[in-house]
Structure formats: C-alpha cells, structure tokens
Design a protein around this motif. Structure first.
Motif, PDB file in Angstrom:
ATOM      1  N   GLU A 144       0.526  -1.205   0.246  1.00 50.77           N
ATOM      2  CA  GLU A 144       0.046   0.112   0.475  1.00 50.77           C
ATOM      3  C   GLU A 144       0.613   0.836  -0.005  1.00 50.77           C
ATOM      4  O   GLU A 144       0.745   1.885  -0.229  1.00 50.77           O
ATOM      5  CB  GLU A 144      -0.705   0.326   1.374  1.00 50.77           C
ATOM      6  N   VAL A 145       1.613   0.959   0.496  1.00 50.55           N
ATOM      7  CA  VAL A 145       2.532   2.605   0.455  1.00 50.55           C
ATOM      8  C   VAL A 145       3.101   2.913  -1.133  1.00 50.55           C
ATOM      9  O   VAL A 145       3.168   4.133  -1.612  1.00 50.55           O
ATOM     10  CB  VAL A 145       3.953   1.994   1.707  1.00 50.55           C
ATOM     11  N   GLN A 146       3.600   1.073  -2.064  1.00 50.35           N
ATOM     12  CA  GLN A 146       3.544   1.925  -3.105  1.00 50.35           C
ATOM     13  C   GLN A 146       2.781   1.944  -3.676  1.00 50.35           C
ATOM     14  O   GLN A 146       2.572   3.086  -4.884  1.00 50.35           O
ATOM     15  CB  GLN A 146       4.206   0.168  -4.150  1.00 50.35           C
ATOM     16  N   GLN A 147       1.367   1.663  -3.637  1.00 47.24           N
ATOM     17  CA  GLN A 147      -0.028   2.494  -4.547  1.00 47.24           C
ATOM     18  C   GLN A 147       0.692   3.841  -3.521  1.00 47.24           C
ATOM     19  O   GLN A 147      -0.126   4.606  -4.920  1.00 47.24           O
ATOM     20  CB  GLN A 147      -0.932   2.176  -3.842  1.00 47.24           C
ATOM     21  N   ALA A 148       0.366   4.462  -2.818  1.00 44.60           N
ATOM     22  CA  ALA A 148       0.483   5.561  -2.048  1.00 44.60           C
ATOM     23  C   ALA A 148       1.207   6.476  -2.752  1.00 44.60           C
ATOM     24  O   ALA A 148       0.802   7.726  -3.155  1.00 44.60           O
ATOM     25  CB  ALA A 148       0.405   5.879  -0.858  1.00 44.60           C
TER      26      ALA A 148
END
Length: 221
Positions: A197-201
């Motif tokens: 999800e950090v990658q998504q952010a």
C-alpha cells in the motif's frame, strides 16, 4: 530450510522504506516536483498543488478519525499531525483569484482520496497512507517549506502546511513514530500488505504530480 528462512522480518518502517524506494524515487523526481523544488513553479501552480493535497488530506483525516479506535491505527493516530486546516490557511494566503489557480481538475487527487477512504475496511493499509503522508511532511516536506519561503520571500507566511507547532522536536517525534510503527503486531502477510500500500500511495502521488505537470505552461515562473 536455509539460514535465510529463519531470518527475522525487517522492522515495518524499514520494510516500508526499502520496499517503496522505486515508487518514491519516481514521485520525487517527477517534473512538477523538480520544478517546484527548483523555483520554477509560480504561485498559481502552487495553489493547484495545495488544492490537490486538500482532497487527499480530507480523506486521510476523515478516515483516520473513523479508525482512531482500531488497535493498529490507534498506535499512530495523533491529531497534532492533521494538516487540513493548515492547507486551508495556506490556500487563503496564496490565492489571488487568478483563473490559472483552477487549471488542474484534480482527478488524480480524487482517485488518491478514494483509495484512502477504501482503507476504512483495511486498517493495515490505512497505516501505510498515514506513514507515507505524515512522515513525508515531517521529512522532505520541511525542505519544500524552506525552499518556498526563500524563493517567494514569504517570511513564513502561507507555509502552515510545513509547521508542526505542537511538535517541539521533529526528529524525536519521527523516531517515536517509527518505533510505534515497528511495534505493531503484524503477521508477515499484513506487513506485505502495508508495503504494497505504500507503493500504491507513492504511485498515486506520482499521478497527482503528472496531472499537475500537464499545466506547466501556465505554472512556469
């Protein structure tokens, strides 16, 4: 079984940082951010940037309040980090009513905000957005604030976004934040979710910057 199979998982803060380096670098080196940091974005461009951020922080803080009692989120949730009122103050300080201040439709920011609201049912993934935005504000955001203050001779005016007046020592706060993050009791699958999800952010951030960059002809300083 190899020695690596028995190796302990990296602390969550380390896993998040290392697992998102590619996406972070791509967002950080985007044309819009490079121009902003290089003093090549005018006031209207910065207002558009703030308008995009406003949509994101509205979702982040709304979802954070809804999840404040969650066992994971409660370890990190802290109203002193809230930025929405600061963004509103900065918008009032920078806005002149010029037509170019409404140039960017903000579709990428809306999509980013929708992703954050989706995490209401996925607290582990909300933690990833909390980390990405707020630790970013306490780190690279401080450099952006200093550059804007210098390039536009603001004397601190209109830069509330980068001021955390209730945090006397930012480095100490960041150290405590990372310790709390690392203390979350996450299963390996949950940690993998958080990193994803950090990658998504960061990918959403990159999309926001790319949309802003389509108006560089109007934002050139």
């Amino acid at each position: 079984m190899t020695v690596l199979d028995n190796a302990p998982a990296a602390p969550l803060s380390v896993a998040m940082r290392e697992g998102s380096q590619a996406q972070h670098s791509a967002a950080e080196s985007s044309t819009f951010i490079s121009d902003l940091m290089g003093g090549r974005i005018n006031e209207a461009g910065y207002v558009n940037y703030l308008r995009s951020l406003r949509a994101v922080y509205a979702a982040l803080e709304e979802t954070g309040r809804a999840l404040a009692a969650d066992p994971l989120v409660s370890r990190l949730h802290d109203p002193v980090l809230d930025r929405l009122s600061a963004i509103d103050a900065d918008l009032a300080a920078w806005s002149t009513g010029a037509e170019a201040e409404q140039a960017c439709e903000g579709r990428a920011a809306v999509e980013y905000a929708e992703r954050i609201r989706w995490t209401l049912d996925h607290p582990v993934r909300y933690v990833a957005h909390h980390y990405t935005r707020y630790l970013g504000d306490l780190s690279g955001g401080q450099a952006i604030g200093r550059i804007l203050d210098r390039d536009f001779a603001r004397d601190g005016h209109g830069l509330a976004l980068y001021r955390f007046e209730s945090i006397p020592k930012i480095k100490t706060y960041k150290d405590v934040y990372r310790a709390r993050l690392d203390g979350l009791d996450l299963a390996p699958a949950q940690q993998a979710e958080a990193v994803a999800e950090v990658q998504q952010a960061f990918s959403h951030n990159q999309s926001v910057f790319a949309e802003l960059a389509t108006h560089l002809d109007r934002f050139a300083r």
